[in-house]
Design an enzyme around this catalytic site. Sequence first.
Site: not given
Ligand code: A3P
Length: 323
Positions: A68, A70-71, A129, A153, A161, A220
């Site tokens: 969560k 920014g993967t 991860h 993040r 998230s 992030y």
């Molecule tokens: P939020 O739940 O705060 O909106 P991961 O990709 O590690 O699973 O993390 C998911 C988080 O990254 C979520 O945050 C999601 O909305 C956000 N996210 C996904 N794609 C993104 C992008 N292209 N740019 C910025 N944030 C992004």
Amino acid sequence: AVDVRAKDIEKLEEMLARLPKGKNWAGGEELIQYQGFWLPKEMAKGVMLIHGHLKPRPTDVILSTYPKCGTTWLKALAFAIINRSSHHDFQNHPLLTSNPHDLLLPLIERYINSVDIETLPSPRVCPSHLALSLFPNSMAAASSPCRFVYICRNPKDTFVSMWHFMNKLRRLKQVPPLSLEDALDSFSKGVSFCGPYWDHVLGYWKASLESPNNVLFLKYEDLKREPSVYVRKLAEFLDLPFSEEEENEGIVEKIVNLCSFENLSNLYVNKNNNINIKAAGVNTSHFFRKGQVGDWINHLSPEMANAMDQITQEKFRGTGLNF
Ligand code: A3P
């Protein structure tokens, strides 16, 4: 090789059964505390298989994240950067029709169990991860030629998230939701998917200070503020810097826009409950929620935020890392 693995796995199962167990927010089998980190059993087995079977190559790149943080974004950016010579038409790009998770390999700790990773061509770009300390020394040590890109993040945003995401998974499984209070209690004690969050982040942070050529440590929040700066940094780290010609063509901005939350989250493939196959069968839309910095304020009481800040300050004191 398959026989060896089957035998290994039997032994691993016995060993894992004896380790401490903790709450799995997703509602499935409990997490196992394996070498300091809380993992689903399958991932703990994956770690052991990585140690036993992975032959690191100098060209390997591990895209590593605490979940969560920014993967999805990092995968999209890395894919766009690495494949830009074959995919230079940004109006007709694979990221417009495929979820980022489906364009890269699955998590190496999940993947290694099912596929012979040694048959993959170089350079191997492996999402993970796992905490750095869970990788073999031959990969994680400062002297290793392997490269890690890590994104972290703000812990409060990461927690919020993750809480949302896990409750979506629970809904899919028809398990009652996990309260914010219970999740926070668990997160604070380190019992979260791949947690403790703070130990995960610190491992990569320290390594990035010791060997900046091996570990690129991104935040992030920095990427949100200045995406082009970090897209350039990422490309340089991957030995694929943008040429003057590419700069003049505005490729960096094109990649930033292609991979932005606004663009990706509004694509058909990332909406409408499409199933993502590689990321454990969850809906592609689950990876996109708000994509904002500071959304914790809409969820955490001042007391909750304070408690989390205290842990963060304590854990990160003297490390130079702050949020
Ligand atoms: P939020 O739940 O705060 O909106 P991961 O990709 O590690 O699973 O993390 C998911 C988080 O990254 C979520 O945050 C999601 O909305 C956000 N996210 C996904 N794609 C993104 C992008 N292209 N740019 C910025 N944030 C992004």
